[in-house]
Scaffold this active site. Structure first.
Site, mmCIF file in Angstrom:
data_model
loop_
_atom_site.group_PDB
_atom_site.id
_atom_site.type_symbol
_atom_site.label_atom_id
_atom_site.label_comp_id
_atom_site.label_asym_id
_atom_site.label_seq_id
_atom_site.Cartn_x
_atom_site.Cartn_y
_atom_site.Cartn_z
ATOM 1 N N ARG A 37 3.353 7.707 5.346
ATOM 2 C CA ARG A 37 3.813 6.629 4.468
ATOM 3 C C ARG A 37 2.774 5.510 4.552
ATOM 4 O O ARG A 37 1.858 5.558 5.368
ATOM 5 C CB ARG A 37 5.257 6.164 4.760
ATOM 6 C CG ARG A 37 5.789 6.290 6.126
ATOM 7 C CD ARG A 37 5.115 5.434 7.145
ATOM 8 N NE ARG A 37 5.016 4.047 6.697
ATOM 9 C CZ ARG A 37 4.121 3.186 7.115
ATOM 10 N NH1 ARG A 37 3.199 3.562 8.006
ATOM 11 N NH2 ARG A 37 4.086 1.950 6.667
ATOM 12 N N ARG A 84 6.430 9.755 -4.603
ATOM 13 C CA ARG A 84 6.986 8.400 -4.415
ATOM 14 C C ARG A 84 6.476 7.540 -5.572
ATOM 15 O O ARG A 84 5.296 7.634 -5.931
ATOM 16 C CB ARG A 84 6.568 7.792 -3.066
ATOM 17 C CG ARG A 84 7.288 8.423 -1.878
ATOM 18 C CD ARG A 84 7.030 7.646 -0.592
ATOM 19 N NE ARG A 84 7.888 6.474 -0.470
ATOM 20 C CZ ARG A 84 7.748 5.575 0.518
ATOM 21 N NH1 ARG A 84 6.806 5.709 1.432
ATOM 22 N NH2 ARG A 84 8.560 4.534 0.595
ATOM 23 N N GLN A 107 9.634 0.448 10.566
ATOM 24 C CA GLN A 107 8.177 0.646 10.661
ATOM 25 C C GLN A 107 7.547 -0.348 11.637
ATOM 26 O O GLN A 107 6.527 -0.053 12.260
ATOM 27 C CB GLN A 107 7.520 0.475 9.273
ATOM 28 C CG GLN A 107 7.776 1.604 8.297
ATOM 29 C CD GLN A 107 8.954 1.317 7.401
ATOM 30 O OE1 GLN A 107 9.876 0.586 7.766
ATOM 31 N NE2 GLN A 107 8.971 1.909 6.216
ATOM 32 N N ASP A 134 1.898 -2.559 -1.748
ATOM 33 C CA ASP A 134 1.926 -1.219 -2.354
ATOM 34 C C ASP A 134 1.380 -1.249 -3.777
ATOM 35 O O ASP A 134 0.984 -0.217 -4.324
ATOM 36 C CB ASP A 134 3.343 -0.662 -2.364
ATOM 37 C CG ASP A 134 3.705 -0.152 -0.986
ATOM 38 O OD1 ASP A 134 3.947 -0.996 -0.101
ATOM 39 O OD2 ASP A 134 3.675 1.063 -0.778
ATOM 40 N N ASN A 193 5.756 -5.039 -2.209
ATOM 41 C CA ASN A 193 5.587 -4.572 -0.824
ATOM 42 C C ASN A 193 6.969 -4.302 -0.224
ATOM 43 O O ASN A 193 8.000 -4.505 -0.876
ATOM 44 C CB ASN A 193 4.812 -5.620 -0.007
ATOM 45 C CG ASN A 193 4.330 -5.055 1.320
ATOM 46 O OD1 ASN A 193 3.720 -3.984 1.351
ATOM 47 N ND2 ASN A 193 4.596 -5.742 2.412
ATOM 48 N N LYS A 194 6.981 -3.856 1.006
ATOM 49 C CA LYS A 194 8.209 -3.448 1.697
ATOM 50 C C LYS A 194 9.331 -4.465 1.505
ATOM 51 O O LYS A 194 9.108 -5.667 1.618
ATOM 52 C CB LYS A 194 7.874 -3.272 3.191
ATOM 53 C CG LYS A 194 9.025 -2.866 4.092
ATOM 54 C CD LYS A 194 9.785 -1.654 3.612
ATOM 55 C CE LYS A 194 8.920 -0.447 3.378
ATOM 56 N NZ LYS A 194 9.604 0.596 2.548
HETATM 57 O O1 MRU Z 1 7.948 2.741 2.727
HETATM 58 P P1 MRU Z 1 6.599 2.627 3.363
HETATM 59 O O2 MRU Z 1 6.625 2.675 4.852
HETATM 60 O O3 MRU Z 1 5.595 3.577 2.753
HETATM 61 O O4 MRU Z 1 6.121 1.168 2.965
HETATM 62 C C1 MRU Z 1 4.841 0.738 3.363
HETATM 63 C C2 MRU Z 1 4.588 -0.673 3.027
HETATM 64 O O5 MRU Z 1 5.358 -1.326 2.369
HETATM 65 C C3 MRU Z 1 3.291 -1.237 3.472
HETATM 66 O O6 MRU Z 1 3.437 -2.581 3.785
HETATM 67 C C4 MRU Z 1 2.282 -1.080 2.330
HETATM 68 O O7 MRU Z 1 2.178 0.255 1.949
HETATM 69 C C5 MRU Z 1 0.951 -1.572 2.689
HETATM 70 S S1 MRU Z 1 0.264 -0.471 3.898
HETATM 71 C C6 MRU Z 1 -1.331 -0.643 4.051
#
Ligand code: MRU
Length: 356
Positions: free
Chosen positions: A60, A103, A206, A247, A257-258
């Protein structure tokens, strides 16, 4: 579908993890679902397993899923060329669509697949060597971009600072070194950081599972907070910067982002704390005007209702589980890419990166 094998291929002390490895004729992925308890690698031999690994969170993080998908195209091309040396390119299209659908939110996935598609176009003969070289190139460029962003971002941080980071943006989420975590690695190596705080990042944790594992492994001390402690941390001026990845960054500078990133940006603005977003140009999406147009992944309610395999919510409760949120550009103090730093990013400033 998956075969497990042992960990190998480590790098230097400050950057020791490589979660994505090409080993001879297959793809090895560090299974991030098992961390920090177990370090297991899965060995994947076809595009279907690669798509499943991305969907199921074996791998991920936006850049990491792009790189993984690029290697997935190599596996698919090998299979399709063996099936039909004439029609492999047409058959490959279905595999690329399968990988793209794994995704929806991180643009790096489609960015990497389009690059592989351009590389495959018009090739005759065995496409594997040229596609493998391209996937390796995407992987190497990502690590290189991360190192450059690390230097650019660390230059913004004063001595004796403390920072808060969110989710996991490190070697596990990229080809290696990391985006936001790359800046933290660089600032730490420059002796600028007093303390690194990492937020747990419900529901996948995470922060506590992955970021804390990476940092402790590379001997960078880390202090965890619950996600809901961030406001109090900032009210007490315990950090000077919040540093996150992205993202997708849309043409107007909105940052996807997350889930929970938006909360941090709002609190930062309230208390006058710097909010830094670190993302390579492969995360910029000039085709979408604003964050409102991005497909935000909705994940299973079960991820919120349970912790690991244990149900924690009251029976009968339901859950809403968006995986990402949209931080408006005006809340971002600086955007760090491999090409440099943009302070107070907006449409006009971002457009410069498009024309480079
Ligand atoms: O759901 P995930 O764990 O794939 O989400 C990841 C994130 O939101 C990260 O902050 C984002 O991908 C930047 S990673 C370099």
């Amino acid at each position: 579908m998956y075969r497990t094998c042992q960990e190998s291929d480590m790098r230097d002390d400050a950057d020791s993890i490589r979660a994505i490895q090409w080993s001879g004729d297959s793809l090895r992925l560090l299974d991030q679902r098992d961390l920090p308890a177990d370090v297991n690698y899965l060995e994947l031999a076809d595009a279907r397993s690669v798509a499943a690994a991305i969907r199921d969170m074996v791998v991920r993080g936006a850049p990491a899923i792009g790189i993984t998908a690029a290697y997935g195209v190599v596996l698919a091309a090998r299979q399709r060329y063996a099936e039909s040396p004439q029609d492999w390119l047409a058959l490959l299209e279905g595999d690329i669509s399968l990988l793209a659908a794994a995704r929806p939110t991180a643009v790096n996935l489609v960015w990497a697949l389009q690059r592989m598609q351009r590389c495959a176009a018009g090739k005759t003969g065995d496409p594997v060597p040229v596609l493998l070289a391209e996937a390796r190139q995407i992987h190497a460029e990502d690590i290189d971009a991360n190192r450059q962003m690390g230097a650019h971002g660390a230059a913004l941080i004063d001595a004796d600072s403390s920072v808060l980071t969110y989710c996991n943006t490190g070697s596990l989420a990229t080809g290696g070194y990391g985006t936001a975590l790359g800046v933290i690695r660089s600032a730490w190596q420059a002796g600028k950081l007093q303390q690194v705080y990492a937020s747990e990042t419900r529901p996948w944790l995470q922060g506590s599972r992955l970021t804390a594992w990476e940092l402790t492994r590379d001997r960078i001390p880390v202090t965890l907070i619950t996600d809901n402690a961030a406001g109090y941390l900032m009210q007490n001026r315990r950090v000077q910067w919040v540093i996150t990845g992205a993202d997708r960054v849309t043409a107007n500078g909105d940052v996807i982002n997350k889930i929970g990133t938006l909360n941090l940006a709002v609190i930062c603005r309230h208390y006058g704390i710097g909010f830094m977003v670190v993302a390579p140009c492969s995360t910029l999406d000039f085709s979408l005007d604003s964050g409102a147009l991005v497909d935000i992944e909705q994940r299973a309610a079960e991820e919120v209702l349970s912790l690991g395999t244990r149900r924690i919510a009251a029976q009968g409760a339901t859950a809403w589980n968006p995986a990402f949120d949209i931080t408006p550009a005006e809340l971002v103090d600086c955007l760090v890419t491999e090409r440099g730093v943009i302070m107070a990013p907006d449409r006009a400033k971002l457009a410069v990166l498009k024309s480079d």
